[in-house]
Design a protein around this motif. Sequence first.
Motif, short mmCIF file in Angstrom:
data_model
loop_
_atom_site.label_atom_id
_atom_site.label_comp_id
_atom_site.label_asym_id
_atom_site.label_seq_id
_atom_site.Cartn_x
_atom_site.Cartn_y
_atom_site.Cartn_z
N GLN A 143 0.64 -1.21 0.09
CA GLN A 143 -0.08 0.10 -0.05
C GLN A 143 0.93 1.15 0.06
O GLN A 143 2.01 1.27 0.47
CB GLN A 143 -0.78 -0.08 1.35
N ILE A 144 0.13 2.27 -0.45
CA ILE A 144 0.94 3.60 -0.26
C ILE A 144 0.46 4.50 0.80
O ILE A 144 -0.97 4.29 0.92
CB ILE A 144 0.53 4.38 -1.74
N PRO A 145 1.17 5.11 1.71
CA PRO A 145 2.69 5.50 1.34
C PRO A 145 3.58 4.35 2.14
O PRO A 145 2.93 3.74 3.04
CB PRO A 145 2.69 6.73 1.90
N SER A 146 4.67 4.73 1.73
CA SER A 146 5.71 4.31 2.85
C SER A 146 6.76 5.28 2.99
O SER A 146 6.76 6.38 2.01
CB SER A 146 6.31 2.84 2.39
N PHE A 147 7.71 5.38 3.71
CA PHE A 147 8.49 6.46 4.22
C PHE A 147 9.86 5.99 4.52
O PHE A 147 9.98 4.85 5.13
CB PHE A 147 7.74 6.81 5.25
N GLN A 148 10.94 6.27 4.09
CA GLN A 148 12.53 6.25 4.67
C GLN A 148 12.90 7.58 5.18
O GLN A 148 13.11 8.53 4.50
CB GLN A 148 13.18 5.80 3.38
N ASP A 149 13.73 7.36 6.31
CA ASP A 149 14.61 8.10 6.90
C ASP A 149 15.93 7.57 7.27
O ASP A 149 16.00 6.87 8.19
CB ASP A 149 13.70 8.77 8.08
N ASP A 150 16.69 7.75 6.47
CA ASP A 150 18.24 7.02 6.69
C ASP A 150 17.79 5.68 6.81
O ASP A 150 17.37 4.86 5.82
CB ASP A 150 18.89 7.58 7.90
N ASP A 151 18.02 4.82 7.79
CA ASP A 151 18.04 3.37 7.68
C ASP A 151 16.77 2.88 8.29
O ASP A 151 16.62 1.73 8.69
CB ASP A 151 19.21 2.88 8.48
N ILE A 152 15.83 3.85 8.81
CA ILE A 152 14.32 3.34 8.93
C ILE A 152 13.43 3.45 7.98
O ILE A 152 13.33 4.61 7.16
CB ILE A 152 14.06 4.39 10.41
N MET A 153 12.38 2.48 7.87
CA MET A 153 11.49 2.44 6.88
C MET A 153 10.37 2.13 7.53
O MET A 153 10.46 1.29 8.42
CB MET A 153 12.04 1.26 5.91
N LEU A 154 9.54 3.06 7.23
CA LEU A 154 8.06 3.01 7.81
C LEU A 154 6.89 2.71 6.69
O LEU A 154 7.04 3.38 5.59
CB LEU A 154 7.67 4.07 8.79
N PHE A 155 5.78 2.26 7.47
CA PHE A 155 4.48 2.20 6.61
C PHE A 155 3.50 2.52 7.58
O PHE A 155 3.81 2.66 8.62
CB PHE A 155 4.43 0.95 5.84
N GLU A 156 2.23 2.56 7.04
CA GLU A 156 1.11 3.18 7.86
C GLU A 156 1.00 4.96 8.14
O GLU A 156 1.89 5.18 8.92
CB GLU A 156 0.74 2.41 9.13
N SER A 157 0.33 5.44 7.37
CA SER A 157 0.33 6.80 7.17
C SER A 157 0.28 7.59 8.74
O SER A 157 0.78 8.62 9.05
CB SER A 157 -0.65 7.35 6.40
#
Length: 219
Positions: free
Chosen positions: A54-68
């Motif tokens: 699903q959309i979105p996903s999110f990246q900040d350096d080495d952390i990857m997240l989903f669920e808005s």
Amino acid sequence: MAPVKVFGSAVFANAARVLACLEEVGAEYEVVEVDYMAKEHKGPEHLARNPFGQIPSFQDDDIMLFESRAISKYVLRKYGKASNVDLLREGNPEEAAMVDVWTEVEAHHYFPAIAPIVYECVVFPARLGMQPNHKIVDESLQKLRKVIEIYEERLSKSKYLAGDVFSFADLTHFPYTYYFMKTKHATLLNAYPHVKAWWDDLMSRPPVKKIGDDMVLEP
Ligand code: GS8
């Protein structure tokens, strides 16, 4: 520091939630387009970022997240400090609890009522050329009215949902309400003056308006 990446543009309502938070705290970010029509969100690269495809996903350096909603809270926690914006009111446990309550209300009461109307009247017609299913829309409108009656009562006592200060509890309502207000059913809010005033106030915020302007869903 590399800017954070949001996978999915503002036309995706759940991505718009995250983008509005990034704008509110003034964080630098990059939007990476995900080609929905080509089902890129179901491909291996996106599935590695969000196992539910699903959309979105999110990246900040080495952390990857989903669920808005979770991504939004991360953004507000991490980048709100730098800009002195505390939309989670975490400095005060009582205020933070009220933000949590109304954020949960959005996820468990408001969203299930409003989302089918948005999908039937805005998203499916634009993306799939479908006509709205009137039974689904009418049942959802009935549910939404009941939820909004509770909001009207709440907002007759405090300017914002969590109290007298604008918070994530308000902001999280923005993307689905934004699309809802583009439908003919937007007139529903006219019967609820406090809710209408709350919505107008939310839309008067430049970060919210900026993301709203990018929410143009075309066939
Ligand atoms: C829902 C994401 C979602 O449904 C969140 O991030 O808040 N609870 C998740 N995303 C939609 C696009 S935005 O309307 C999506 O990816 N739909 C395609 C699908 O579910 O297969």
